[in-house]
Design a protein around this motif. Structure first.
Motif, short mmCIF file in Angstrom:
data_model
loop_
_atom_site.label_atom_id
_atom_site.label_comp_id
_atom_site.label_asym_id
_atom_site.label_seq_id
_atom_site.Cartn_x
_atom_site.Cartn_y
_atom_site.Cartn_z
N VAL A 293 -0.38 3.58 -14.30
CA VAL A 293 0.66 2.77 -13.67
C VAL A 293 0.52 2.88 -12.16
O VAL A 293 0.45 3.98 -11.61
N ALA A 294 0.41 1.73 -11.50
CA ALA A 294 0.42 1.71 -10.03
C ALA A 294 1.87 1.67 -9.58
O ALA A 294 2.66 0.85 -10.05
N LYS A 295 2.22 2.58 -8.67
CA LYS A 295 3.60 2.72 -8.20
C LYS A 295 3.64 2.37 -6.72
O LYS A 295 3.13 3.09 -5.87
N MET A 296 4.27 1.23 -6.40
CA MET A 296 4.36 0.81 -5.01
C MET A 296 5.60 1.43 -4.36
O MET A 296 6.68 1.43 -4.94
N ALA A 297 5.41 1.97 -3.17
CA ALA A 297 6.52 2.59 -2.44
C ALA A 297 7.64 1.59 -2.23
O ALA A 297 7.43 0.52 -1.65
N SER A 298 8.83 1.92 -2.69
CA SER A 298 9.98 1.01 -2.63
C SER A 298 11.27 1.82 -2.59
O SER A 298 11.30 2.97 -3.02
N PRO A 299 12.34 1.20 -2.12
CA PRO A 299 13.65 1.84 -2.23
C PRO A 299 14.12 1.77 -3.69
O PRO A 299 13.55 1.02 -4.49
N PRO A 300 15.15 2.53 -4.05
CA PRO A 300 15.65 2.50 -5.43
C PRO A 300 16.49 1.26 -5.70
O PRO A 300 17.68 1.33 -6.02
N ASP A 301 15.86 0.09 -5.57
CA ASP A 301 16.58 -1.18 -5.67
C ASP A 301 15.63 -2.20 -6.29
O ASP A 301 14.61 -2.56 -5.69
N ASP B 56 9.03 7.24 5.82
CA ASP B 56 9.73 7.31 4.54
C ASP B 56 8.87 6.87 3.36
O ASP B 56 9.28 7.03 2.20
N ILE B 57 7.70 6.32 3.63
CA ILE B 57 6.87 5.80 2.53
C ILE B 57 6.43 6.91 1.60
O ILE B 57 6.48 6.77 0.37
N TYR B 58 6.00 8.02 2.16
CA TYR B 58 5.50 9.12 1.35
C TYR B 58 6.57 9.62 0.39
O TYR B 58 6.33 9.83 -0.80
N GLU B 59 7.79 9.78 0.91
CA GLU B 59 8.89 10.26 0.08
C GLU B 59 9.30 9.22 -0.95
O GLU B 59 9.69 9.56 -2.07
N ALA B 60 9.21 7.93 -0.60
CA ALA B 60 9.55 6.87 -1.56
C ALA B 60 8.64 6.92 -2.77
O ALA B 60 9.06 6.66 -3.90
N LEU B 61 7.38 7.26 -2.56
CA LEU B 61 6.45 7.36 -3.68
C LEU B 61 6.80 8.51 -4.62
O LEU B 61 6.46 8.47 -5.80
N ALA B 62 7.48 9.52 -4.11
CA ALA B 62 7.85 10.66 -4.94
C ALA B 62 9.12 10.40 -5.75
O ALA B 62 9.38 11.09 -6.74
N ARG B 63 9.91 9.40 -5.35
CA ARG B 63 11.20 9.16 -6.01
C ARG B 63 11.00 8.85 -7.49
O ARG B 63 10.18 8.05 -7.88
#
Length: 381
Positions: free
Chosen positions: A140-148, A160-167
């Motif tokens: 699964v490819a996971k694109m950095a995004s907000p929880p929305d 914030d991109i790095y942390e978004a990928l960890a969410r």
């Protein structure tokens, strides 16, 4: 860096860069050459223009993710899935088929009907997506995004991109995508350029990296090109991205991108050695920020990253007093000074931490030397 298996396709440092061609069954998509709503025509396009030109993966979109369009519901995406299924069933060539979606219901339906992997453009904003991918044991490819679910890729600060990928975590087969493109009004071309400059940081997750940079604004604006004229800048960036650690390149220009990616791979350094059960990898670290990501991954003290890279600076136009000040300064640090034979130049070598100590010790002698060493006083990212 782990190697990942996507339906039999190996993705990782020890394998060629993989090319992800694009097919859209969404009439809203702004890039006409990839848009089809007839399964037969779509299948011919996939065989001739994607797989036939070297695509390893075919990414099928059911709707345009462009922020100018209304977001479809899961039910509306599912209504378009039949066209996508008929298409892949009619394709004669061999490729990994990826479904681009933000909804776990759509991903599950697609995987049940023949798709091989998922491209989640909302980065697990649907918290059930990781479970679905794990249940099916797919990449699964996971694109950095907000929880929305309505704001794919809209991470507005580069930091914030790095942390978004960890969410919401990572599956064992997650590929990370730092989300290039104008996904929100607040995201600028300079933000994308900084993300590209810092691409190596995303290797800190130890997962393969996907980049989608084909004809993107942040590249074509550098050369003053419109979309039609943006292929050369895309290809230049593709080679650079692969050299910096990208493993999958998503593109509408398959043959040309494949060649550019292979050039990037050819001139990348071989960094991994294995002897029996033990392997060692020289990490591709050029800044303290990149080093910090790897230290974080292992749970270490981020402060140690300041001494993980070395810098070399050349000074010219020094007078004897300034040379003497630098000579005295390195005596109090682990940095090294190589003096030129003419007496007015020198090389200063050390880690960012060592150079900061040297800069502090050398300050206050002359204004010119203060100005020259001031950037060294703050370890660079």
């Amino acid at each position: 860096m782990r190697t990942l298996d996507a339906a039999g396709l190996s993705i990782g440092d020890d394998h060629p860069p993989r090319i992800m061609g694009v097919l859209n069954v969404s009439k809203e998509s702004p890039y006409d050459p990839s848009v089809y709503d007839d399964p037969g025509e779509a299948a011919r396009y996939v065989d001739d223009e994607l797989i036939g030109e070297g695509a390893d993966i075919v990414d099928v979109g059911l709707e345009s993710a462009n922020k100018r369009f209304e977001v479809l519901s899961a039910e509306e995406e599912l209504e378009r899935l039949d066209t996508a299924i008929e298409t892949i069933e009619s394709v004669s060539g061999d490729a990994v088929f990826s479904i681009e979606t933000r909804y776990h219901e759509v991903a599950e339906a697609a995987l049940n009907r023949g798709f091989d992997m998922v491209n989640d453009i909302c980065g697990f904003a649907d918290p059930e997506m990781p479970r679905v991918c794990e249940d099916h044991d797919v990449a699964v490819a996971k694109m950095a995004s907000p929880p929305d679910l309505e704001r794919p890729g809209a991470v507005e600060e580069v930091d914030d991109i790095y942390e978004a990928l960890a969410r919401n975590g990572l599956t064992d087969k997650t590929i990370v995508d730092p989300a290039f493109g104008g996904w929100s009004e607040a995201k600028t071309l300079e933000d994308d350029r900084e993300t590209f400059h810092r691409l190596r940081e995303f290797r800190g997750y130890g997962r393969p990296i996907l980049v989608s940079i084909n004809r993107k604004n942040f590249l074509r604006s550098v050369a003053g090109r419109d979309t039609d004229g943006a292929l050369p800048v895309s290809l230049a960036a593709t080679s650079m991205a692969v050299e910096r650690g990208a493993h999958i390149v998503r593109t509408h220009d398959v043959a040309e991108t494949r060649d550019a990616a292979l050039i990037g791979k050819e001139f990348s350094r071989e960094r991994t050695r294995r002897d029996g059960d033990v392997s060692v990898e020289e990490l591709d670290v050029t800044t303290t920020g990149e080093a910090r990501r790897h230290v974080d991954r292992l749970g270490g003290d981020p402060a140690t990253a300041v001494d993980a890279v070395a810098r070399v600076y050349e000074f010219d136009g020094l007078d004897p007093e300034e040379i003497g000040a630098l000579r005295a300064a390195v005596a109090d640090s682990a940095a090294h000074l190589v003096e030129g034979s003419a007496g007015d130049s020198a090389l200063l070598v050390g880690t960012p931490g060592e150079l900061a100590t040297t800069a502090d010790a050398a300050s206050g002698v002359t204004e010119a030397l203060d100005a020259a060493v001031s950037p060294l006083a703050f370890p660079s990212e």
